[in-house]
Design an enzyme around this catalytic site. Structure first.
Site: not given
Length: 407
Positions: A11, A93, A182, A210, A213-214, A243, A284-286, A332, A334, A386
C-alpha cells in the site's frame, strides 16, 4: 508462473509504504511493516517479523525505490525475501479504478496506463499507487502483480445511486459519478459479519460503518453494495477527522465569491481543516471524547455532529435496504470507541436496533455482537483486514490464471 502460496501486499502512499507478507495456506502474517517519511529527512522503517519484536531503522529514504529495496532486505533477513520461490504474487492497493476496473486485475502496461489516466479523479492517491507498482515491477518483473481497487466493490451500485443529478453529458464527459472508497474494507467486513451471524453473505443485508480518520458507510444487500457515502472523491458523506463530509456545493461558490478563497484554498479547507478538526481543533476521537467529558463545548459539538451524521446514514440506509440484519462498526473509531457506537444507535429501538451497554464496553480484537439477544438487528464490531482481503483477491486471481494456463 510461481506455484508459491505467499502474497506480498503493498500500500504505497505519497510518502509511505505499508506492507504485509501473508501465507495464503493459513492466512498467517509472515511479516509486516511501514516505511514513512519517504523523500524527507528522518525516514523510518519499522519491520515486524512473524516471531520476535519489531526492528526499527532510521535513515533517509530518498524515494520509493530505496524504501522498497530496504523492505526487500528486511524480508530477506527473515528468510522470506522477494526472491523466494514461495512468493506467488504482489498485490497492490489502488485507490481509484474508475468504471473499467471492477475486479482485481493483473497489471500490464495497458492497465498501468489506465490507472495513470485516472489521476485527475484521485490526484492524492493514484500517483503514489503507480509509483509502488513501478518499483515492485522493476524488482520482480517475472512475478504477477495485481491491482485491487478501493472503488471496485462499489461498482455494483445501481445507476440511480451512482449518478449525480447534473447534466448527464457533462457528467459522462468528465467521469463525474459516485465511485465510493474503502471498498476492500466494506467487502471484507460485510462478509465477516455474515459469518458472525452464521449465514451466507447472499442472505444478509448489512450496513457497514468504516470509521477511521477517513470514514464511510455502505448499504450491502446480499453481498453487493447498493449505496455508499463517499462519491467522486473521498470527501462526501460522513463527518471525518479532517474532511467535512456532505456539504452544500453552494458553500464552495460562496467562499470563492464572497470569501475570496481560491479553489485550492477551499480544497484544503474541506479536506484538511474541516470535519472534527474544523469543529474543535482535534481529529483524534479519544481526545475529543475526553474533552467532551470535561465539559469542552467545542469537543461536544464535534462529537454530536459526528454521531448525528452517522444516525442519518443508518436511517437512510435502513430505508434503502428495506430489511437490515446487521450494522457493523469497523476501523479505528468503529472498533474502539464504545461511546460512538452507543450514541449512534441510541433511540433506534423502534427500528429493532439496540446496544447492550455491558457487551459494548468490552474491548476485544475479535469480531463480536454487542446488541442484546432480543434486538431484531444485530449490532456488531468487526475488525477490518484490508491487507488480507487484498491478498485473498490477488491469490484467487493468480491461482485461477495458473489453472487456466495449465489446462
Amino acid at each position: 508462473m510461481s506455484k508459491g502460496t505467499r502474497v506480498l501486499v503493498l500500500n504505497a502512499g505519497s510518502s509511505s509504504v505499508k506492507y504485509q507478507l501473508i501465507d495464503m495456506l493459513d492466512g498467517a502474517r509472515l511479516a509486516a511493516g511501514l516505511v514513512e517519511r519517504i523523500g524527507e529527512t528522518g525516514g523510518r522503517l519499522v519491520h515486524t517479523p512473524r516471531t520476535g519484536g519489531p526492528r526499527e531503522t532510521v535513515q533517509a529514504f530518498p524515494d520509493h525505490a530505496a524504501a522498497l529495496k530496504a523492505v526487500a532486505e528486511e524480508l530477506s533477513a527473515d528468510g522470506v525475501g522477494l526472491d523466494s520461490p514461495e512468493l506467488a504474487a504482489i498485490g497492490h492497493r489502488v485507490v481509484h479504478g474508475g468504471l473499467r476496473f471492477t475486479e482485481p486485475t493483473v497489471i500490464t502496461d495497458d492497465v498501468l496506463k489506465e490507472i495513470r489516466r485516472l489521476i485527475p479523479v484521485a490526484p492524492l492517491h493514484n500517483p503514489a499507487n503507480i509509483t509502488g507498482i513501478e518499483v515492485a515491477r522493476a524488482l520482480r518483473p517475472d512475478l504477477p502483480q495485481v491491482a485491487v481497487f478501493d472503488t471496485a466493490f462499489h461498482a455494483s451500485m445501481p445507476e440511480y445511486s451512482a449518478r449525480y443529478a447534473i447534466d448527464k453529458d457533462v457528467a459522462d464527459r468528465h467521469r463525474v459519478r459516485r465511485y465510493g472508497f474503502h471498498g476492500t474494507s466494506h467487502q471484507y467486513v460485510s462478509r465477516a459479519t455474515a459469518r458472525l451471524l452464521g449465514k451466507d453473505p447472499a442472505e444478509v443485508n448489512v450496513i457497514v460503518l468504516h470509521l477511521g480518520n477517513g470514514a464511510s458507510a455502505s448499504a450491502v444487500a446480499g453481498g453487493r453494495c447498493v449505496d455508499t457515502s463517499m462519491g467522486l472523491t473521498p470527501l462526501e458523506g460522513l463527518v471525518m477527522g479532517t474532511r467535512s463530509g456532505d456539504i452544500d456545493a453552494g458553500v464552495v461558490f460562496h467562499l470563492h465569491r464572497v470569501g475570496g478563497l481560491s479553489v485550492d484554498e477551499i480544497d484544503d479547507l474541506l479536506n484538511r481543516r474541516s470535519g472534527l478538526r474544523g469543529l474543535c481543533g482535534e481529529n483524534d476521537m479519544r481526545e475529543i471524547m475526553r474533552r467532551a467529558d470535561e465539559g469542552d463545548a467545542d469537543a461536544k459539538l464535534a462529537f454530536d455532529s459526528y454521531v448525528h451524521r452517522l444516525r442519518k446514514y443508518i436511517g437512510g440506509y435502513y430505508a434503502v435496504l428495506g430489511r437490515v440484519d446487521a450494522i457493523a462498526f469497523t476501523a479505528g473509531v468503529g472498533e474502539n470507541a464504545a461511546p460512538v457506537r452507543a450514541a449512534a444507535t441510541a433511540g433506534l429501538e423502534e427500528l429493532g436496533i439496540a446496544v447492550d451497554p455491558e457487551l459494548n464496553s468490552v474491548r476485544s480484537g475479535e469480531a463480536r455482537i454487542v446488541s442484546p439477544e432480543y434486538a431484531r438487528v444485530a449490532v456488531a464490531v468487526v475488525p477490518t483486514d484490508e491487507e488480507l482481503e487484498i491478498a485473498r483477491q490477488t491469490f484467487a486471481l493468480v491461482h485461477r490464471e495458473r489453472r487456466e494456463s495449465e489446462d
